[in-house]
Design an enzyme around this catalytic site. Structure first.
Site, PDB file in Angstrom:
ATOM      1  N   CYS A  59      88.178 -61.440 -11.253  1.00  0.00           N
ATOM      2  CA  CYS A  59      87.283 -60.925 -12.534  1.00  0.00           C
ATOM      3  C   CYS A  59      87.701 -60.015 -13.389  1.00  0.00           C
ATOM      4  O   CYS A  59      87.298 -59.881 -14.399  1.00  0.00           O
ATOM      5  CB  CYS A  59      85.771 -60.774 -12.031  1.00  0.00           C
ATOM      6  SG  CYS A  59      85.769 -59.264 -11.072  1.00  0.00           S
ATOM      7  N   VAL A  71      90.281 -29.697 -24.237  1.00  0.00           N
ATOM      8  CA  VAL A  71      90.000 -28.304 -24.643  1.00  0.00           C
ATOM      9  C   VAL A  71      91.369 -27.533 -24.265  1.00  0.00           C
ATOM     10  O   VAL A  71      91.650 -27.049 -23.420  1.00  0.00           O
ATOM     11  CB  VAL A  71      88.877 -27.474 -23.928  1.00  0.00           C
ATOM     12  CG1 VAL A  71      88.750 -26.073 -24.504  1.00  0.00           C
ATOM     13  CG2 VAL A  71      87.763 -28.157 -24.411  1.00  0.00           C
ATOM     14  N   SER A 119      83.573 -29.039  -1.727  1.00  0.00           N
ATOM     15  CA  SER A 119      82.242 -29.545  -1.365  1.00  0.00           C
ATOM     16  C   SER A 119      81.268 -28.387  -1.004  1.00  0.00           C
ATOM     17  O   SER A 119      81.843 -27.197  -0.350  1.00  0.00           O
ATOM     18  CB  SER A 119      82.664 -30.352  -0.054  1.00  0.00           C
ATOM     19  OG  SER A 119      81.519 -30.935   0.522  1.00  0.00           O
ATOM     20  N   LYS A 163      84.455 -30.463   6.554  1.00  0.00           N
ATOM     21  CA  LYS A 163      83.383 -30.988   7.415  1.00  0.00           C
ATOM     22  C   LYS A 163      84.127 -32.109   8.376  1.00  0.00           C
ATOM     23  O   LYS A 163      83.257 -32.861   9.152  1.00  0.00           O
ATOM     24  CB  LYS A 163      82.286 -31.356   6.901  1.00  0.00           C
ATOM     25  CG  LYS A 163      81.677 -30.431   5.915  1.00  0.00           C
ATOM     26  CD  LYS A 163      80.441 -30.737   5.198  1.00  0.00           C
ATOM     27  CE  LYS A 163      80.219 -30.398   3.865  1.00  0.00           C
ATOM     28  NZ  LYS A 163      80.830 -29.287   3.153  1.00  0.00           N
ATOM     29  N   ARG A 189      89.866 -31.815  -3.801  1.00  0.00           N
ATOM     30  CA  ARG A 189      88.878 -30.654  -3.852  1.00  0.00           C
ATOM     31  C   ARG A 189      89.202 -29.681  -4.586  1.00  0.00           C
ATOM     32  O   ARG A 189      90.504 -29.098  -4.296  1.00  0.00           O
ATOM     33  CB  ARG A 189      88.662 -30.649  -2.437  1.00  0.00           C
ATOM     34  CG  ARG A 189      88.209 -31.471  -1.451  1.00  0.00           C
ATOM     35  CD  ARG A 189      87.933 -30.949   0.028  1.00  0.00           C
ATOM     36  NE  ARG A 189      87.684 -31.867   0.995  1.00  0.00           N
ATOM     37  CZ  ARG A 189      88.508 -32.667   1.592  1.00  0.00           C
ATOM     38  NH1 ARG A 189      89.828 -32.620   1.504  1.00  0.00           N
ATOM     39  NH2 ARG A 189      88.179 -33.485   2.666  1.00  0.00           N
ATOM     40  N   CYS A 229      81.811 -60.985 -11.473  1.00  0.00           N
ATOM     41  CA  CYS A 229      82.233 -60.536 -10.221  1.00  0.00           C
ATOM     42  C   CYS A 229      81.549 -61.342  -8.967  1.00  0.00           C
ATOM     43  O   CYS A 229      80.572 -61.103  -8.850  1.00  0.00           O
ATOM     44  CB  CYS A 229      82.053 -59.141 -10.207  1.00  0.00           C
ATOM     45  SG  CYS A 229      82.440 -58.507  -8.340  1.00  0.00           S
ATOM     46  N   HIS A 278      74.530 -33.753   0.916  1.00  0.00           N
ATOM     47  CA  HIS A 278      74.502 -32.895   2.339  1.00  0.00           C
ATOM     48  C   HIS A 278      73.125 -32.189   2.904  1.00  0.00           C
ATOM     49  O   HIS A 278      72.350 -31.711   1.944  1.00  0.00           O
ATOM     50  CB  HIS A 278      75.585 -31.798   2.538  1.00  0.00           C
ATOM     51  CG  HIS A 278      76.868 -32.308   2.527  1.00  0.00           C
ATOM     52  ND1 HIS A 278      77.412 -33.112   3.624  1.00  0.00           N
ATOM     53  CD2 HIS A 278      77.856 -32.418   1.560  1.00  0.00           C
ATOM     54  CE1 HIS A 278      78.595 -33.400   3.414  1.00  0.00           C
ATOM     55  NE2 HIS A 278      78.909 -33.139   2.106  1.00  0.00           N
TER      56      HIS A 278
HETATM   57  C1  LIG Z   1      87.442 -35.617  -0.825  1.00  0.00           C
HETATM   58  C2  LIG Z   1      86.500 -35.137  -1.347  1.00  0.00           C
HETATM   59  C3  LIG Z   1      85.059 -35.256  -0.793  1.00  0.00           C
HETATM   60  C4  LIG Z   1      83.778 -34.603  -1.076  1.00  0.00           C
HETATM   61  N1  LIG Z   1      82.750 -34.829  -0.483  1.00  0.00           N
HETATM   62  C5  LIG Z   1      81.580 -34.317  -1.000  1.00  0.00           C
HETATM   63  C6  LIG Z   1      80.410 -34.792  -0.517  1.00  0.00           C
HETATM   64  O1  LIG Z   1      80.240 -35.687   0.492  1.00  0.00           O
HETATM   65  N2  LIG Z   1      79.339 -34.114  -0.823  1.00  0.00           N
HETATM   66  C7  LIG Z   1      79.063 -33.009  -1.916  1.00  0.00           C
HETATM   67  O2  LIG Z   1      78.187 -32.582  -2.205  1.00  0.00           O
HETATM   68  N3  LIG Z   1      80.471 -32.843  -2.354  1.00  0.00           N
HETATM   69  C8  LIG Z   1      81.734 -33.558  -2.015  1.00  0.00           C
HETATM   70  N4  LIG Z   1      82.858 -32.943  -2.706  1.00  0.00           N
HETATM   71  C9  LIG Z   1      82.827 -32.053  -3.688  1.00  0.00           C
HETATM   72  C10 LIG Z   1      82.285 -32.664  -5.190  1.00  0.00           C
HETATM   73  O3  LIG Z   1      82.954 -33.906  -5.272  1.00  0.00           O
HETATM   74  C11 LIG Z   1      82.920 -31.876  -6.164  1.00  0.00           C
HETATM   75  O4  LIG Z   1      82.184 -30.491  -6.085  1.00  0.00           O
HETATM   76  C12 LIG Z   1      82.453 -32.080  -7.554  1.00  0.00           C
HETATM   77  O5  LIG Z   1      82.383 -33.430  -7.863  1.00  0.00           O
HETATM   78  C13 LIG Z   1      82.805 -31.394  -8.549  1.00  0.00           C
HETATM   79  O6  LIG Z   1      82.455 -31.979  -9.846  1.00  0.00           O
HETATM   80  P1  LIG Z   1      82.831 -30.943 -11.171  1.00  0.00           P
HETATM   81  O7  LIG Z   1      82.170 -31.593 -12.172  1.00  0.00           O
HETATM   82  O8  LIG Z   1      82.848 -29.497 -10.998  1.00  0.00           O
HETATM   83  O9  LIG Z   1      84.511 -31.499 -11.461  1.00  0.00           O
HETATM   84  P2  LIG Z   1      85.220 -32.622 -12.027  1.00  0.00           P
HETATM   85  O10 LIG Z   1      84.474 -33.904 -11.766  1.00  0.00           O
HETATM   86  O11 LIG Z   1      86.614 -32.602 -11.682  1.00  0.00           O
HETATM   87  O12 LIG Z   1      85.004 -32.382 -13.627  1.00  0.00           O
HETATM   88  C14 LIG Z   1      85.765 -31.545 -14.189  1.00  0.00           C
HETATM   89  C15 LIG Z   1      86.193 -32.336 -15.689  1.00  0.00           C
HETATM   90  O13 LIG Z   1      86.849 -31.271 -16.455  1.00  0.00           O
HETATM   91  C16 LIG Z   1      87.551 -31.997 -17.270  1.00  0.00           C
HETATM   92  N5  LIG Z   1      88.665 -31.077 -17.697  1.00  0.00           N
HETATM   93  C17 LIG Z   1      89.317 -30.194 -16.699  1.00  0.00           C
HETATM   94  N6  LIG Z   1      89.968 -29.416 -17.995  1.00  0.00           N
HETATM   95  C18 LIG Z   1      89.649 -29.629 -19.190  1.00  0.00           C
HETATM   96  C19 LIG Z   1      89.887 -29.312 -20.543  1.00  0.00           C
HETATM   97  N7  LIG Z   1      90.874 -28.515 -20.821  1.00  0.00           N
HETATM   98  N8  LIG Z   1      89.433 -30.093 -21.311  1.00  0.00           N
HETATM   99  C20 LIG Z   1      88.534 -31.036 -21.424  1.00  0.00           C
HETATM  100  N9  LIG Z   1      88.246 -31.298 -20.333  1.00  0.00           N
HETATM  101  C21 LIG Z   1      88.823 -30.966 -18.981  1.00  0.00           C
HETATM  102  C22 LIG Z   1      88.403 -32.990 -16.244  1.00  0.00           C
HETATM  103  O14 LIG Z   1      88.826 -34.236 -16.979  1.00  0.00           O
HETATM  104  C23 LIG Z   1      87.302 -33.406 -15.456  1.00  0.00           C
HETATM  105  O15 LIG Z   1      86.499 -34.614 -15.667  1.00  0.00           O
HETATM  106  C24 LIG Z   1      83.900 -33.701  -2.393  1.00  0.00           C
HETATM  107  C25 LIG Z   1      85.269 -33.523  -2.842  1.00  0.00           C
HETATM  108  C26 LIG Z   1      86.209 -34.110  -2.333  1.00  0.00           C
HETATM  109  C27 LIG Z   1      87.549 -34.020  -3.262  1.00  0.00           C
END
Ligand SMILES: Cc1cc2nc3c(=O)[nH]c(=O)nc-3n(C[C@H](O)[C@H](O)[C@H](O)COP(=O)(O)OP(=O)(O)OC[C@H]3O[C@@H](n4cnc5c(N)ncnc54)[C@H](O)[C@@H]3O)c2cc1C
Ligand SMILES: Cc1cc2nc3c(=O)[nH]c(=O)nc-3n(C[C@H](O)[C@H](O)[C@H](O)COP(=O)(O)OP(=O)(O)OC[C@H]3O[C@@H](n4cnc5c(N)ncnc54)[C@H](O)[C@@H]3O)c2cc1C
Lengths: 459, 389
Positions: free
Chosen positions: A421, A167, A331, A244, A305, A375, A48
């Protein structure tokens, strides 16, 4: 000194990579079979421009977003992450001009460069709307590939990944974290970073801290590569308080994509798509852009989200010594992640008095090609698939999954969605991992390709 | 090189064999197995019209492969470039990219299957969802049993054949779900449902899949009624779509009715010297027709080379009328009797086909059975093709 990062999403891997610049042992834990399989694999993938995060109400978000946007520019080059800098347009009519101006002023306050209000059709002739706030600094990446690239770079610099490792608890002694408890055993640690996405509240609960993260679903439609017209900018509606809005974009792989809607749900595992939701997405997107018919859709998907109470990111030190949050990453959490990683790493380095390493490698190995096409839709060769499998092994992926190959190569993600594939990729996985073909999974244990060998049932 | 044949299935091999008979120098580009879909169709039902024998897929594949002595290039045709005298085909092979050049191309790349996303199935994206062809390949080429409790979407032949295949393997087929009010498959294949006691749900649609790692249940709706069926596997057999990506990108006009290229009676596409045959031209339920199209296309290629192009003429446009979903070819030469393939749009009990050159009593017809007819039209007109019930 040893730091544990809980969660290998975009947030966790960015923290880990930044920490790898210091002299410290870094371990990343994720319950899933591969990195980036939480929120980070199913989102819009936009970097963004950061005009819609109100700096008064959401100061952490606004700051990290702008900084993150800048950092992605070099990161995509350094790590060869598929990307495009298309610029975004918030499109509206005459009566929306006050709202567009409000976003413009907010962007100016956030320090976003080059924002302007334009006659929409001059930039994008088929757009449905008169005016647009044009943000040239917005771009797109492939989110799962970004997580993988950053994780690899971290691993190259000594970070260790523990996949399928959940964890389950964190031991705190006299107000300081002491160890984390996983299904694979216990590890003593000096610091813990909570980057657990949707489950960050559970992890905070493990050290007795209150937090509330609620899932808000967003659904998407992806159209066939040859279906168009396709916009050359990222097109937004005028945003609402909740989100958004439904975006129309030509994603990095060249497909027209629309979504997401925003519906609050209960279940943090429920990423199912719904008839009503997809209809809503199609309807809203058609107000912005002339869409191809629904039968040109080749895939629908949904993501959740992680919405924190209060709406701002929850970052940094806590009352518990050595416990840091990188949570509530709704987001624009993807955009902000590199900035969040840098901020957290320098905070931890300061607290643990860590020194910087003298030598640190920036890049990662480039993909290898060769052999025949596996693929056909996305022209992925067998050499590329074998390379992907090797990279899975390097990162410590234990269970062979077709999705792990898909996210590294784009195989199975084209017009036919793998009906030709998938089996060939599974055969290569079976061979390299030494398991029977039917045991290769689609996306981790419980999603095996088959139930046994033919005749297994009748004998 | 005179002709590059893209695809070594029954249509492509038949084209190549015929082109060689006509003295052309041929290369067949094939990325998988020669024989196309045939090697994985271990049932009989192939070649009855061509050989007067009921062969299995592999048997027919053998015959075709043995009769073709020419060159085969193993690789994926990834690019097709048109210019009048020279067509360029870019092929990705094990050893790198090769570019073939020839004045003519016969495009016989077959079809792909419609998958769950395309037919609007929502819910969880989990294991246990296969297209029929994928499940067939898993079982018959690689020995993997896809699942134990199966719901099949679509009552066409492919779905029915898979219902039998899975039942023989001990899996339970819980239902075959068909959106239309009548079944799609050939009568001989519909017997399968009776033999194995499989319910056929007409006027029903599968709309949703739920499950954590793997399919656990699917939602079936009919009007306002809805029902969940427990199963671990959903097999989608919702029809085939011609694979025309290369043709479309090269600039060929695609007919919306067939989803294949628009062709004249030489089976020449809108790009002079590029011909099409088999399932990438039009979806064929009988392999004999795919093979015949291959031969017609080869004759067209020979004519193109001999004459320096197909002779100019005032092409007669074929107009599909009542009860006709599509006709191939879409353009025919005035005064010349040509073979046309007509797909009815609904089943009729006592049908009559009207062509410019007369009427044909058909009796019982079904959309699943393509009609092969001889058509002749006079100069300066259009050719209406319609079916009366
Ligand atoms: C529909 C949608 C659209 C979005 N669009 C955008 C966008 O266009 N641009 C933007 O900037 N952001 C966007 N976002 C936001 C963005 O995707 C997130 O902010 C970001 O991916 C979050 O990443 P994270 O690493 O915090 O969480 P995650 O990717 O969920 O990582 C957390 C990880 O922790 C692991 N975990 C949880 N608990 C445990 C445990 N107890 N032990 C071991 N592992 C654990 C999970 O398995 C997971 O893999 C969007 C989100 C959504 C849902
Ligand atoms: C499950 C099933 C059961 C059937 N049962 C019967 C039956 O009982 N009786 C009957 O008469 N008919 C049956 N048919 C129909 C018949 O098999 C088809 O009509 C026939 O196979 C079509 O032949 P084709 O050559 O057009 O396509 P295909 O057989 O699909 O061959 C196309 C070939 O082109 C190759 N190819 C495609 N793209 C490229 C590229 N870019 N580069 C290189 N190579 C490429 C493919 O690898 C493939 O080998 C059945 C079909 C199916 C799917």
């Amino acid at each position: 000194m040893r730091v544990a990062v809980v969660g290998a999403g975009i947030t966790g891997v960015c923290v880990a990579r930044e920490l790898s610049r210091y002299r410290v042992e870094v371990h990343v834990f994720d319950a899933k079979p591969d990195v980036g399989w939480g929120v980070s694999k199913a989102n819009t993938g936009l970097i963004h421009a950061c005009y819609d995060d109100d700096p008064e109400r959401f100061p952490v978000r606004a700051k990290a977003c702008v900084e993150g946007n800048r950092m992605w520019r070099s990161l995509v080059e350094e790590l060869s992450i598929p990307h495009s800098w298309d610029g975004s347009m918030v499109v509206g009519d005459e009566e929306d001009l006050p709202r567009l101006r409000e976003l413009l002023r907010r962007g100016i306050r956030n320090g976003v460069p080059e924002l302007r209000i334009v006659e929409a059709r001059k930039l994008e002739p088929l757009i449905k709307g008169e005016y647009a706030l044009y943000a040239p600094t917005a771009g797109q990446i492939s989110p799962p590939q970004a997580v993988i690239a950053i994780a690899e770079s971290a691993a190259i610099n000594g970070v260790r990944f523990h996949l399928e490792t959940e964890v389950k608890g964190i031991r705190v002694k006299s107000g300081e974290v002491e160890a984390i408890i996983t299904n694979e055993g216990e590890v003593r640690v000096d610091a813990v970073v909570n980057a657990a996405g949707l489950k960050a509240d559970e992890v905070a609960g493990m050290v007795g801290l209150p937090m509330e993260i609620r899932p808000r679903k967003g659904e998407y439609l992806i159209f066939d590569e040859d279906a168009g017209p396709k916009p050359s900018h990222i097109i937004f509606p005028v945003p609402s308080e909740r989100s958004k809005g439904v975006v129309v974009t030509t994603e990095v792989s060249g497909h027209l994509m629309v979504g997401p809607n925003a519906n609050d749900v209960q279940d943090k595992e429920d990423v199912s798509t719904t008839v009503e939701g997809l209809r809503e997405v199609y309807g809203k997107a058609s107000k912005l852009w002339p869409l191809p018919p629904m039968n040109k859709v080749i895939r629908s998907f949904a993501g959740l989200r992680p919405e924190p109470r209060g709406g701002d990111f929850i970052l940094g030190r806590t009352e518990v010594g050595g416990f840091y949050n990188a949570a509530g990453m709704r987001s624009p959490g993807l955009t902000a992640a590199p900035a969040v990683g840098k901020e957290l790493a320098s905070m931890i380095a300061e607290d643990l008095e860590l020194d910087r390493k003298l030598r640190w490698k920036a890049g990662r190995p480039l993909p290898v090609d060769g052999g025949g096409v596996v693929c056909r839709c996305n022209l992925v060769t067998s050499g590329r698939v074998r390379w992907a499998i090797e990279r899975m092994r390097f990162l410590g992926v234990k269970t062979p999954s077709v999705d792990s190959v898909k996210f590294r190569t784009s195989a199975t993600a084209g017009t036919c969605q793998g009906s030709f594939c998938r089996v060939h990729i599974a055969r290569m996985l079976a061979e390299e991992y030494g398991v029977p073909l039917w045991q290769v999974t689609l996306k981790g244990k419980g999603s095996e390709l088959g139930v046994g060998d033919v005749k297994a049932l009748v004998i | 090189m005179d002709v590059v044949v893209i695809g070594g299935g029954p249509a492509g091999l038949s084209a190549a064999i015929r082109a060689q008979e006509l003295g052309l120098k041929v290369v067949v580009v094939e990325e998988g197995r020669l024989g196309g879909i045939l090697p994985q169709c271990i049932h009989t039902g192939f070649g009855l019209l061509t050989y007067g024998e009921d062969l299995t897929g592999p048997e027919l594949a053998h015959r075709l492969i043995n009769s073709y002595q020419g060159e085969v290039l193993r690789g994926h045709a990834a690019g097709l470039e048109y210019s009048y005298h020279r067509k360029r085909v870019r092929v990705i092979t094990e050893g790198g990219t090769v570019t073939l050049e020839a004045p003519t191309v016969i495009y016989a790349a077959g079809a792909r299957e419609r998958h769950a996303h395309e037919i609007g199935i929502v819910g969880d994206r989990v294991a246990g969802i296969y297209t029929a062809g994928e499940a067939q390949a898993l079982m018959d080429l690689y020995g993997v049993l896809p699942g134990r409790e199966v719901v099949i979407v679509g009552s066409g032949d492919v779905g029915l054949i898979m219902a039998r295949r899975l039942s023989l393997e001990g899996a339970k087929v819980k239902a075959v779900v068909e959106m239309l009010p009548y079944p799609g498959g050939l009568a001989r294949n519909l017997m399968i449902l009776r033999d194995f006691n499989i319910p056929l749900l007409l006027n029903h649609r599968v709309v949703e899949v739920r499950g954590r790692g793997r399919v656990e249940r699917v939602k079936v709706v009919s009007g306002s009624k809805e029902e969940w069926i427990k199963c671990d596997t959903l097999l989608v057999s919702a029809g085939l779509v011609p694979r025309v990506k290369l043709l479309r990108r090269a600039g060929a006009i695609i007919d919306e009715r067939t989803s294949g290229p628009l062709v004249n009676d030489r089976l020449e596409t809108s790009l002079p010297g590029i011909f099409a045959a088999g399932n990438s031209l039009v979806i064929n339920d009988l392999v004999d027709y795919a093979m015949e199209q291959g031969r017609i296309a080869a004759e067209g290629a020979e004519e193109f080379i001999r004459e320096g192009g197909i002779p100019s003429q005032d092409w007669v446009k074929v107009i599909p009328g009542d009860n006709v979903r599509s006709v191939v070819p879409q353009l025919i030469s005035p005064g010349r009797e040509v073979i046309a393939y007509v797909r009815p749009s609904k089943p009729l009990n006592d049908a009559t086909l009207t062509l410019p050159n007369g009427r044909v009593r058909l009796g019982v017809i079904k959309p699943s059975e393509m009609l092969r007819v001889r058509v002749k039209a006079e100069e300066g007109g259009v050719a209406h093709v319609e079916i009366q019930g």
